[in-house]
Motif scaffolding. Structure first.
Motif, PDB file in Angstrom:
ATOM      1  N   LEU A 187       0.867  -1.171   0.000  1.00 45.92           N
ATOM      2  CA  LEU A 187       0.000   0.000   0.000  1.00 45.92           C
ATOM      3  C   LEU A 187       0.908   1.226   0.000  1.00 45.92           C
ATOM      4  O   LEU A 187       1.755   1.364   0.883  1.00 45.92           O
ATOM      5  CB  LEU A 187      -0.902   0.004   1.239  1.00 45.92           C
ATOM      6  CG  LEU A 187      -1.938   1.120   1.324  1.00 45.92           C
ATOM      7  CD1 LEU A 187      -3.008   0.938   0.240  1.00 45.92           C
ATOM      8  CD2 LEU A 187      -2.583   1.144   2.699  1.00 45.92           C
ATOM      9  N   SER A 188       0.765   2.080  -1.020  1.00 44.85           N
ATOM     10  CA  SER A 188       1.607   3.274  -1.158  1.00 44.85           C
ATOM     11  C   SER A 188       0.734   4.510  -1.304  1.00 44.85           C
ATOM     12  O   SER A 188      -0.351   4.438  -1.899  1.00 44.85           O
ATOM     13  CB  SER A 188       2.485   3.167  -2.407  1.00 44.85           C
ATOM     14  OG  SER A 188       3.281   2.019  -2.361  1.00 44.85           O
ATOM     15  N   ASP A 189       1.235   5.642  -0.809  1.00 48.51           N
ATOM     16  CA  ASP A 189       0.503   6.884  -1.055  1.00 48.51           C
ATOM     17  C   ASP A 189       0.755   7.317  -2.495  1.00 48.51           C
ATOM     18  O   ASP A 189       1.540   6.694  -3.222  1.00 48.51           O
ATOM     19  CB  ASP A 189       0.869   7.966  -0.033  1.00 48.51           C
ATOM     20  CG  ASP A 189       2.310   8.440  -0.103  1.00 48.51           C
ATOM     21  OD1 ASP A 189       2.976   8.234  -1.137  1.00 48.51           O
ATOM     22  OD2 ASP A 189       2.776   9.043   0.878  1.00 48.51           O
ATOM     23  N   VAL A 190       0.075   8.368  -2.934  1.00 49.09           N
ATOM     24  CA  VAL A 190       0.172   8.772  -4.343  1.00 49.09           C
ATOM     25  C   VAL A 190       1.550   9.313  -4.711  1.00 49.09           C
ATOM     26  O   VAL A 190       1.872   9.440  -5.886  1.00 49.09           O
ATOM     27  CB  VAL A 190      -0.928   9.796  -4.713  1.00 49.09           C
ATOM     28  CG1 VAL A 190      -2.296   9.133  -4.663  1.00 49.09           C
ATOM     29  CG2 VAL A 190      -0.877  11.004  -3.807  1.00 49.09           C
TER      30      VAL A 190
ATOM     31  N   GLU B 171      -1.087   3.699  11.251  1.00 47.78           N
ATOM     32  CA  GLU B 171      -1.369   5.124  11.407  1.00 47.78           C
ATOM     33  C   GLU B 171      -1.609   5.829  10.075  1.00 47.78           C
ATOM     34  O   GLU B 171      -1.527   7.054  10.010  1.00 47.78           O
ATOM     35  CB  GLU B 171      -0.211   5.799  12.146  1.00 47.78           C
ATOM     36  CG  GLU B 171       0.039   5.256  13.542  1.00 47.78           C
ATOM     37  CD  GLU B 171      -1.146   5.474  14.461  1.00 47.78           C
ATOM     38  OE1 GLU B 171      -1.758   6.568  14.415  1.00 47.78           O
ATOM     39  OE2 GLU B 171      -1.477   4.554  15.217  1.00 47.78           O
ATOM     40  N   ALA B 172      -1.880   5.097   9.008  1.00 45.64           N
ATOM     41  CA  ALA B 172      -2.088   5.721   7.696  1.00 45.64           C
ATOM     42  C   ALA B 172      -3.232   6.727   7.773  1.00 45.64           C
ATOM     43  O   ALA B 172      -4.337   6.382   8.183  1.00 45.64           O
ATOM     44  CB  ALA B 172      -2.398   4.661   6.647  1.00 45.64           C
ATOM     45  N   PRO B 173      -2.979   7.974   7.395  1.00 47.38           N
ATOM     46  CA  PRO B 173      -4.033   8.990   7.454  1.00 47.38           C
ATOM     47  C   PRO B 173      -5.022   8.846   6.301  1.00 47.38           C
ATOM     48  O   PRO B 173      -4.791   8.096   5.348  1.00 47.38           O
ATOM     49  CB  PRO B 173      -3.247  10.303   7.336  1.00 47.38           C
ATOM     50  CG  PRO B 173      -2.019   9.940   6.581  1.00 47.38           C
ATOM     51  CD  PRO B 173      -1.702   8.518   6.977  1.00 47.38           C
ATOM     52  N   SER B 174      -6.110   9.590   6.393  1.00 47.89           N
ATOM     53  CA  SER B 174      -7.089   9.624   5.309  1.00 47.89           C
ATOM     54  C   SER B 174      -6.404  10.062   4.026  1.00 47.89           C
ATOM     55  O   SER B 174      -5.481  10.876   4.045  1.00 47.89           O
ATOM     56  CB  SER B 174      -8.216  10.608   5.631  1.00 47.89           C
ATOM     57  OG  SER B 174      -8.957  10.166   6.729  1.00 47.89           O
ATOM     58  N   GLY B 175      -6.856   9.514   2.908  1.00 51.13           N
ATOM     59  CA  GLY B 175      -6.292   9.914   1.629  1.00 51.13           C
ATOM     60  C   GLY B 175      -6.394   8.814   0.593  1.00 51.13           C
ATOM     61  O   GLY B 175      -6.942   7.741   0.841  1.00 51.13           O
ATOM     62  N   ALA B 176      -5.851   9.092  -0.589  1.00 48.69           N
ATOM     63  CA  ALA B 176      -5.844   8.139  -1.694  1.00 48.69           C
ATOM     64  C   ALA B 176      -4.538   7.350  -1.681  1.00 48.69           C
ATOM     65  O   ALA B 176      -3.464   7.914  -1.446  1.00 48.69           O
ATOM     66  CB  ALA B 176      -6.002   8.872  -3.019  1.00 48.69           C
ATOM     67  N   TYR B 177      -4.642   6.058  -1.949  1.00 46.78           N
ATOM     68  CA  TYR B 177      -3.497   5.152  -1.937  1.00 46.78           C
ATOM     69  C   TYR B 177      -3.585   4.207  -3.125  1.00 46.78           C
ATOM     70  O   TYR B 177      -4.653   4.041  -3.727  1.00 46.78           O
ATOM     71  CB  TYR B 177      -3.479   4.323  -0.643  1.00 46.78           C
ATOM     72  CG  TYR B 177      -3.242   5.150   0.588  1.00 46.78           C
ATOM     73  CD1 TYR B 177      -1.964   5.293   1.117  1.00 46.78           C
ATOM     74  CD2 TYR B 177      -4.293   5.797   1.219  1.00 46.78           C
ATOM     75  CE1 TYR B 177      -1.734   6.055   2.251  1.00 46.78           C
ATOM     76  CE2 TYR B 177      -4.074   6.571   2.356  1.00 46.78           C
ATOM     77  CZ  TYR B 177      -2.799   6.693   2.857  1.00 46.78           C
ATOM     78  OH  TYR B 177      -2.575   7.460   3.966  1.00 46.78           O
ATOM     79  N   LEU B 178      -2.472   3.571  -3.435  1.00 49.38           N
ATOM     80  CA  LEU B 178      -2.441   2.525  -4.446  1.00 49.38           C
ATOM     81  C   LEU B 178      -2.137   1.207  -3.751  1.00 49.38           C
ATOM     82  O   LEU B 178      -1.161   1.104  -3.007  1.00 49.38           O
ATOM     83  CB  LEU B 178      -1.379   2.816  -5.504  1.00 49.38           C
ATOM     84  CG  LEU B 178      -1.633   4.059  -6.347  1.00 49.38           C
ATOM     85  CD1 LEU B 178      -0.451   4.306  -7.286  1.00 49.38           C
ATOM     86  CD2 LEU B 178      -2.921   3.933  -7.135  1.00 49.38           C
ATOM     87  N   LEU B 179      -2.970   0.210  -3.984  1.00 50.46           N
ATOM     88  CA  LEU B 179      -2.793  -1.114  -3.423  1.00 50.46           C
ATOM     89  C   LEU B 179      -2.318  -2.028  -4.543  1.00 50.46           C
ATOM     90  O   LEU B 179      -2.971  -2.156  -5.570  1.00 50.46           O
ATOM     91  CB  LEU B 179      -4.115  -1.640  -2.858  1.00 50.46           C
ATOM     92  CG  LEU B 179      -4.077  -3.064  -2.330  1.00 50.46           C
ATOM     93  CD1 LEU B 179      -3.272  -3.139  -1.037  1.00 50.46           C
ATOM     94  CD2 LEU B 179      -5.478  -3.590  -2.116  1.00 50.46           C
ATOM     95  N   ARG B 180      -1.154  -2.655  -4.346  1.00 51.00           N
ATOM     96  CA  ARG B 180      -0.618  -3.579  -5.344  1.00 51.00           C
ATOM     97  C   ARG B 180      -0.517  -4.964  -4.723  1.00 51.00           C
ATOM     98  O   ARG B 180       0.030  -5.123  -3.633  1.00 51.00           O
ATOM     99  CB  ARG B 180       0.755  -3.143  -5.821  1.00 51.00           C
ATOM    100  CG  ARG B 180       1.279  -4.072  -6.906  1.00 51.00           C
ATOM    101  CD  ARG B 180       2.644  -3.742  -7.423  1.00 51.00           C
ATOM    102  NE  ARG B 180       3.004  -2.362  -7.175  1.00 51.00           N
ATOM    103  CZ  ARG B 180       4.108  -1.792  -7.606  1.00 51.00           C
ATOM    104  NH1 ARG B 180       4.962  -2.467  -8.314  1.00 51.00           N
ATOM    105  NH2 ARG B 180       4.376  -0.552  -7.327  1.00 51.00           N
ATOM    106  N   VAL B 181      -1.040  -5.949  -5.431  1.00 52.63           N
ATOM    107  CA  VAL B 181      -0.912  -7.354  -5.046  1.00 52.63           C
ATOM    108  C   VAL B 181      -0.132  -8.019  -6.170  1.00 52.63           C
ATOM    109  O   VAL B 181      -0.527  -7.957  -7.332  1.00 52.63           O
ATOM    110  CB  VAL B 181      -2.284  -8.023  -4.869  1.00 52.63           C
ATOM    111  CG1 VAL B 181      -2.119  -9.489  -4.499  1.00 52.63           C
ATOM    112  CG2 VAL B 181      -3.108  -7.293  -3.814  1.00 52.63           C
ATOM    113  N   GLU B 182       1.001  -8.640  -5.809  1.00 49.05           N
ATOM    114  CA  GLU B 182       1.896  -9.186  -6.827  1.00 49.05           C
ATOM    115  C   GLU B 182       2.359 -10.576  -6.428  1.00 49.05           C
ATOM    116  O   GLU B 182       2.712 -10.815  -5.278  1.00 49.05           O
ATOM    117  CB  GLU B 182       3.094  -8.252  -6.969  1.00 49.05           C
ATOM    118  CG  GLU B 182       4.013  -8.556  -8.087  1.00 49.05           C
ATOM    119  CD  GLU B 182       5.019  -7.432  -8.309  1.00 49.05           C
ATOM    120  OE1 GLU B 182       5.769  -7.538  -9.273  1.00 49.05           O
ATOM    121  OE2 GLU B 182       5.062  -6.469  -7.514  1.00 49.05           O
TER     122      GLU B 182
END
Length: 77
Positions: free
Chosen positions: A24-27, A52-63
């Motif tokens: 899970l990465s931020d933008v 502690e990830a704050p509110s916001g948009a993230y990218l979830l990668r499953v590999e």
């Protein structure tokens, strides 16, 4: 999909029994969560702690060996 208590529920389908890496990465590309998980073949649900990830948009990668997928995730706290 976010559930209560800071947990991210991820539904996935894996064609083979294999280890998958979930990131899970931020933008901006900063990793918030990265874990390698064993995965059985077929449909399944993973529950990942958000810490502690704050509110916001993230990218979830499953590999995994059979491929990878990336999806946008929005966390609302």
């Amino acid at each position: 999909e976010q559930t209560g208590g800071g947990i991210l529920a991820v539904n996935l389908s894996v064609p083979y029994t294999e280890d998958v890496t979930v990131t899970l990465s931020d933008v901006l590309g900063h990793e918030v969560l990265s874990d390698m998980l064993p995965s059985a073949s077929g449909e399944q649900s993973l529950r990942l702690p958000l810490g502690e990830a704050p509110s916001g948009a993230y990218l979830l990668r499953v590999e995994g060996p059979s491929g990878r997928a990336t999806r946008k995730v929005v966390i609302l706290r």
